[in-house]
Design a protein around this motif. Sequence first.
Motif, mmCIF file in Angstrom:
data_model
loop_
_atom_site.group_PDB
_atom_site.id
_atom_site.type_symbol
_atom_site.label_atom_id
_atom_site.label_comp_id
_atom_site.label_asym_id
_atom_site.label_seq_id
_atom_site.Cartn_x
_atom_site.Cartn_y
_atom_site.Cartn_z
ATOM 1 N N GLY A 118 0.919 -1.141 0.030
ATOM 2 C CA GLY A 118 -0.016 0.069 0.048
ATOM 3 C C GLY A 118 0.960 1.311 0.167
ATOM 4 N N ARG A 119 0.174 2.542 0.170
ATOM 5 C CA ARG A 119 0.952 3.739 -0.060
ATOM 6 C C ARG A 119 1.934 3.797 1.149
ATOM 7 N NH1 ARG A 119 -4.605 7.000 -0.013
ATOM 8 N NH2 ARG A 119 -5.112 5.176 1.491
ATOM 9 N N VAL A 120 1.602 3.775 2.412
ATOM 10 C CA VAL A 120 2.233 3.848 3.572
ATOM 11 C C VAL A 120 3.436 2.945 3.307
ATOM 12 C CG1 VAL A 120 2.643 3.846 5.929
ATOM 13 C CG2 VAL A 120 0.538 4.641 5.211
ATOM 14 N N ASP A 155 1.415 -8.858 2.424
ATOM 15 C CA ASP A 155 0.012 -8.309 1.978
ATOM 16 C C ASP A 155 -0.664 -9.249 1.354
ATOM 17 O OD1 ASP A 155 -0.364 -5.092 1.166
ATOM 18 O OD2 ASP A 155 -1.325 -6.260 0.460
ATOM 19 N N ARG A 156 -1.884 -8.961 1.225
ATOM 20 C CA ARG A 156 -2.798 -10.135 0.619
ATOM 21 C C ARG A 156 -2.413 -9.995 -1.005
ATOM 22 N NH1 ARG A 156 -8.815 -7.923 2.672
ATOM 23 N NH2 ARG A 156 -8.738 -5.900 1.572
ATOM 24 N N ASP A 200 -3.196 -13.170 4.187
ATOM 25 C CA ASP A 200 -4.209 -12.277 4.919
ATOM 26 C C ASP A 200 -3.512 -12.348 6.542
ATOM 27 O OD1 ASP A 200 -6.769 -11.118 6.157
ATOM 28 O OD2 ASP A 200 -7.333 -11.542 4.032
ATOM 29 N N VAL A 201 -4.027 -10.999 6.876
ATOM 30 C CA VAL A 201 -3.261 -10.868 8.401
ATOM 31 C C VAL A 201 -4.268 -11.448 9.382
ATOM 32 C CG1 VAL A 201 -1.901 -8.991 8.115
ATOM 33 C CG2 VAL A 201 -4.276 -8.435 8.607
ATOM 34 N N LEU A 259 0.463 -2.115 9.084
ATOM 35 C CA LEU A 259 -0.088 -1.367 8.504
ATOM 36 C C LEU A 259 -1.502 -1.729 7.838
ATOM 37 C CD1 LEU A 259 2.904 0.317 6.168
ATOM 38 C CD2 LEU A 259 1.944 1.034 8.491
ATOM 39 N N ASN A 316 -10.542 -6.896 8.903
ATOM 40 C CA ASN A 316 -9.453 -6.534 8.441
ATOM 41 C C ASN A 316 -8.671 -5.677 9.370
ATOM 42 O OD1 ASN A 316 -9.283 -7.638 5.707
ATOM 43 N ND2 ASN A 316 -11.143 -6.179 5.482
ATOM 44 N N SER A 361 -2.279 3.767 13.323
ATOM 45 C CA SER A 361 -3.538 4.308 13.647
ATOM 46 C C SER A 361 -3.784 5.301 12.813
ATOM 47 C CB SER A 361 -3.510 4.778 15.296
ATOM 48 O OG SER A 361 -4.789 4.982 15.396
ATOM 49 N N TYR A 401 -14.491 3.206 10.970
ATOM 50 C CA TYR A 401 -13.077 3.180 10.645
ATOM 51 C C TYR A 401 -12.209 3.618 11.940
ATOM 52 C CZ TYR A 401 -8.496 4.482 8.712
ATOM 53 O OH TYR A 401 -7.213 4.918 8.686
ATOM 54 N N LYS A 449 -9.821 1.841 14.591
ATOM 55 C CA LYS A 449 -8.332 2.118 15.038
ATOM 56 C C LYS A 449 -8.283 2.351 16.349
ATOM 57 C CE LYS A 449 -6.536 1.924 11.008
ATOM 58 N NZ LYS A 449 -5.355 1.127 10.600
ATOM 59 N N GLY A 503 -1.495 10.958 9.897
ATOM 60 C CA GLY A 503 -2.533 12.071 9.627
ATOM 61 C C GLY A 503 -2.918 11.792 8.007
ATOM 62 N N LEU A 509 -0.887 11.197 4.459
ATOM 63 C CA LEU A 509 0.012 10.812 3.622
ATOM 64 C C LEU A 509 -0.173 11.403 2.201
ATOM 65 C CD1 LEU A 509 2.877 9.353 3.828
ATOM 66 C CD2 LEU A 509 1.385 7.506 2.471
HETATM 67 N N1 LIG Z 1 -2.694 6.956 3.973
HETATM 68 C C1 LIG Z 1 -2.946 7.538 4.859
HETATM 69 O O1 LIG Z 1 -2.935 8.781 4.585
HETATM 70 C C2 LIG Z 1 -3.245 7.055 6.283
HETATM 71 C C3 LIG Z 1 -3.238 5.540 6.347
HETATM 72 N N2 LIG Z 1 -3.576 4.872 7.675
HETATM 73 C C4 LIG Z 1 -3.192 3.739 7.927
HETATM 74 O O2 LIG Z 1 -2.338 3.145 7.208
HETATM 75 C C5 LIG Z 1 -2.472 1.876 7.036
HETATM 76 C C6 LIG Z 1 -1.862 1.680 5.656
HETATM 77 O O3 LIG Z 1 -2.801 2.573 4.741
HETATM 78 P P1 LIG Z 1 -2.422 2.805 3.173
HETATM 79 O O4 LIG Z 1 -1.195 2.469 2.759
HETATM 80 O O5 LIG Z 1 -2.911 4.447 2.975
HETATM 81 O O6 LIG Z 1 -3.807 1.992 2.607
HETATM 82 P P2 LIG Z 1 -3.560 0.952 1.256
HETATM 83 O O7 LIG Z 1 -4.749 0.569 0.805
HETATM 84 O O8 LIG Z 1 -2.727 1.722 0.107
HETATM 85 O O9 LIG Z 1 -2.704 -0.251 1.809
HETATM 86 C C7 LIG Z 1 -3.106 -0.975 2.586
HETATM 87 C C8 LIG Z 1 -2.673 -2.419 2.271
HETATM 88 O O10 LIG Z 1 -2.937 -3.276 3.203
HETATM 89 C C9 LIG Z 1 -3.137 -4.520 2.341
HETATM 90 N N3 LIG Z 1 -4.350 -5.062 3.342
HETATM 91 C C10 LIG Z 1 -5.592 -4.857 3.613
HETATM 92 N N4 LIG Z 1 -6.035 -5.724 4.248
HETATM 93 C C11 LIG Z 1 -5.245 -6.814 4.355
HETATM 94 C C12 LIG Z 1 -5.569 -8.073 5.089
HETATM 95 N N5 LIG Z 1 -6.669 -8.447 5.816
HETATM 96 N N6 LIG Z 1 -4.632 -8.762 4.998
HETATM 97 C C13 LIG Z 1 -3.229 -8.546 4.263
HETATM 98 N N7 LIG Z 1 -3.148 -7.354 3.821
HETATM 99 C C14 LIG Z 1 -4.217 -6.493 3.564
HETATM 100 C C15 LIG Z 1 -3.722 -3.873 1.053
HETATM 101 O O11 LIG Z 1 -3.785 -5.195 0.238
HETATM 102 C C16 LIG Z 1 -2.928 -2.965 0.724
HETATM 103 O O12 LIG Z 1 -1.841 -3.387 0.192
HETATM 104 C C17 LIG Z 1 -3.987 1.413 7.230
HETATM 105 O O13 LIG Z 1 -4.102 0.817 8.217
HETATM 106 C C18 LIG Z 1 -4.600 2.687 7.336
HETATM 107 O O14 LIG Z 1 -5.658 2.739 8.101
HETATM 108 C C19 LIG Z 1 -3.959 5.907 8.687
HETATM 109 C C20 LIG Z 1 -3.905 7.268 8.580
HETATM 110 C C21 LIG Z 1 -3.633 8.084 7.423
#
Ligand SMILES: NC(=O)C1=CN([C@@H]2O[C@H](COP(=O)(O)OP(=O)(O)OC[C@H]3O[C@@H](n4cnc5c(N)ncnc54)[C@H](O)[C@@H]3O)[C@@H](O)[C@H]2O)C=CC1
Length: 252
Positions: free
Chosen positions: A12-14, A32-33, A48-49, A68, A84, A108, A146, A150, A174, A176
């Motif tokens: 994912g992005r983070v 990652d899934r 899957d986590v 993440l 999830n 979080s 959501y 968290k 915050g 990203l």
């Molecule tokens: N991007 C942001 O600005 C923010 C992100 N977050 C948290 O940071 C974390 C990452 O967020 P992003 O990278 O933006 O989201 P994203 O959707 O880009 O990445 C999340 C990744 O987790 C994987 N995933 C989801 N459920 C899964 C599962 N059950 N088992 C295995 N893999 C799974 C997805 O395939 C995806 O690659 C999340 O927990 C999100 O809530 C929190 C605040 C802000």
Amino acid sequence: MAQSVLLTGAAGRVGQAVLGDLADEHEWRLMDRDPPTDDHPGEFVVGDVTDEETVREAMEGIDVVIHLAGDPRPEAPWDSVLTNNIDGTQTVLEAAANAGVEKVAFASSNHAVGAYETEERTPEMYQPHDDYLLDGTELPRPGNLYGVSKAAGESLGRYYHDEHGLSVVCVRIGNLTQGHPPIDYERGQAMWLSYRDCAHLFDRCIRAEYDYEIVYGISDNDRKYYSIDRAREVLGYEPRDNSAHHDDDSSA
Ligand SMILES: NC(=O)C1=CN([C@@H]2O[C@H](COP(=O)(O)OP(=O)(O)OC[C@H]3O[C@@H](n4cnc5c(N)ncnc54)[C@H](O)[C@@H]3O)[C@@H](O)[C@H]2O)C=CC1
Ligand SMILES: O=C1O[C@H](COP(=O)(O)O)[C@@H](O)[C@H](O)[C@H]1O
């Protein structure tokens, strides 16, 4: 010293922000899934986590977990965040405790405290003249399910710290955004987290010593309604970016 780090949600992005700057800094096991689409450091576990056996195997030999993986949508429905985000986080923390992992950094969110943004306080609290500040000692106050998930993850972290001795840091991330702060979005500018500050912050979560902490994960924005003092003190976080000073430096 390089540490062995399990990064869930790596695709994912983070995850990409973290790996963008830290690929050579630690020994990575990514999970990652979704399978990887690009080159990546270390080994990649597709799984899957919420799958206890896969998570248990992924945890072997790991010093630090950056967790993440989850549904990141503020509007995500209950069944998805229950599975999830809440079940997934409990599965990861349980496996980490059983495997003797030292530290877990949990992603979080600002949405764990989103309901502090009341009608009376907004939009002023997003603006430079306002001095309203949350510092991480306040109770969770989610404005959506959501955010509830968290807050539940933060409580799970507290439990696994107190009852199982895991060091846990919950990073209330915050907004990203790559390359520049959110455009035409005061709230997002106040809670902007640049890619390089994100990588640096999670690097500090890997290297620093702590017990149980809640910190805010934002850049050093002029206007902020989240304090980064605790992240500075406990983790040694030294952000380089500021949404007010942004000059299209693509390294952010
Ligand atoms: N991007 C942001 O600005 C923010 C992100 N977050 C948290 O940071 C974390 C990452 O967020 P992003 O990278 O933006 O989201 P994203 O959707 O880009 O990445 C999340 C990744 O987790 C994987 N995933 C989801 N459920 C899964 C599962 N059950 N088992 C295995 N893999 C799974 C997805 O395939 C995806 O690659 C999340 O927990 C999100 O809530 C929190 C605040 C802000
Ligand atoms: O927790 C999250 O927060 C960010 C910022 O929230 P928003 O309400 O300004 O969109 C969001 O972009 C991200 O997807 C989410 O996981």
